[in-house]
Design a protein around this motif. Sequence first.
Motif, short mmCIF file in Angstrom:
data_model
loop_
_atom_site.label_atom_id
_atom_site.label_comp_id
_atom_site.label_asym_id
_atom_site.label_seq_id
_atom_site.Cartn_x
_atom_site.Cartn_y
_atom_site.Cartn_z
N GLN A 9 0.82 -1.05 -0.16
CA GLN A 9 0.08 -0.03 -0.21
C GLN A 9 0.89 1.26 0.06
OE1 GLN A 9 -3.73 0.11 -0.14
NE2 GLN A 9 -3.11 -1.75 -0.79
N ALA B 264 -5.74 3.23 -12.40
CA ALA B 264 -5.66 2.39 -11.18
C ALA B 264 -5.01 0.93 -11.42
CB ALA B 264 -7.29 2.25 -10.92
N ILE C 67 -4.07 -0.25 -7.57
CA ILE C 67 -4.93 -0.06 -6.74
C ILE C 67 -6.30 0.01 -7.24
CG2 ILE C 67 -3.57 1.54 -5.36
CD1 ILE C 67 -4.72 4.13 -6.66
N THR C 68 -7.33 0.19 -6.59
CA THR C 68 -8.79 0.34 -7.08
C THR C 68 -9.13 1.64 -7.49
OG1 THR C 68 -9.74 0.86 -4.90
CG2 THR C 68 -9.50 -1.53 -5.28
N PRO D 156 -0.61 8.09 0.18
CA PRO D 156 -1.51 8.87 -0.76
C PRO D 156 -0.74 9.94 -1.68
CG PRO D 156 -2.62 8.86 1.52
CD PRO D 156 -1.46 8.15 1.68
N THR E 282 -10.45 8.61 -4.34
CA THR E 282 -10.29 9.10 -3.35
C THR E 282 -9.10 9.98 -2.74
OG1 THR E 282 -11.81 7.46 -2.26
CG2 THR E 282 -10.39 8.62 -0.57
N ALA E 283 -7.95 9.28 -3.15
CA ALA E 283 -6.66 10.01 -3.09
C ALA E 283 -6.47 11.38 -3.80
CB ALA E 283 -5.38 8.79 -3.34
N ASP F 44 -11.58 3.22 -6.64
CA ASP F 44 -12.24 3.90 -5.49
C ASP F 44 -11.17 4.61 -4.71
OD1 ASP F 44 -14.85 3.31 -6.09
OD2 ASP F 44 -14.91 1.90 -4.57
N ARG F 45 -10.02 3.83 -4.36
CA ARG F 45 -8.97 4.46 -3.89
C ARG F 45 -8.22 5.69 -4.62
NH1 ARG F 45 -3.19 2.51 -1.96
NH2 ARG F 45 -2.88 3.85 -0.13
#
Length: 289
Positions: free
Chosen positions: A167, A195, A200-201, A170, A207-208, A203-204
């Motif tokens: 992970q 993505a 990553i997804t 951000p 958001t970031a 959504d992530r």
Amino acid sequence: MNRSGLDIEIERINSALSTSEWDFGATRQIASGRAFVLVSGAGEYALERANSSIEAPCVLWIPTGLGGRVRLNAGARGIMMSVADGVLGRVVPASLVAGSLREAIDRPLLGVRVEPNGARSLMKDFEDLQTENDGDLPGRREAIVSRLSLILIAFWRLGSAGAKLPQASPRVLVQGFMQQVELHAREHWTITAYANVLGITTDRLTTAIRRATGSSPLEIIHQRLLDDADALLEHSNLQVAEIADTLGFKDAGYFNRFFARAKGKPPGRFRKDVIEAKGMADISYSAWP
């Protein structure tokens, strides 16, 4: 005939009446990585000290520098790909997963079982790669590199056995996204494609980017295209249709609507206003004492 200049060979496997066998040495300077996708049948491999039988549906990846033999029984069906070491070094995408992917393609993947649909899907990916490699379409080399990169990512995922991606912070995600936008905005990648490259997804990613910039990923991409459009309209002699093509828009009409929706005026009117504003500025400057 290999028109792309990339040392890639793909061979369909359809051993209806006899066995098929591939022998390869371990000399890294001349060897290639080899991939096998077996959709039906069985066989065996012997790689240095590793010997085992294999049964479809399964996948093998034998990295450069590993010598041995693969033997498939009569009735086996699938596909084989040979990729030169130099090509492998160029297809790993510049992304957060690049290090893990490079490590993965240096490790063997020996007879890993896959779902039947997964094996057929991989075989189709190989066939599409061969079609691109044998063709003569514009952007052929880039398409080959992209398709091969996706195949290697699929192999990496199989070898990871469900391991989670590291992970990233951000800040690193935002930097990585901005770099990818600089590279690929004109290719009109989807948000999902960005993505996937970042591991990553969607959504992530969304958001970031929104937390860091206040904008969505799509808004960032559109702004990059608009900035390029502004510069080309103001500083080049290209026609609007040529600018649309330069920016990756397949239809000049869609580019006009995209630009007008964001700027409140079509690109031709924008260019005219810029020229008129420059003319007024020149007049006012010439009136200075």
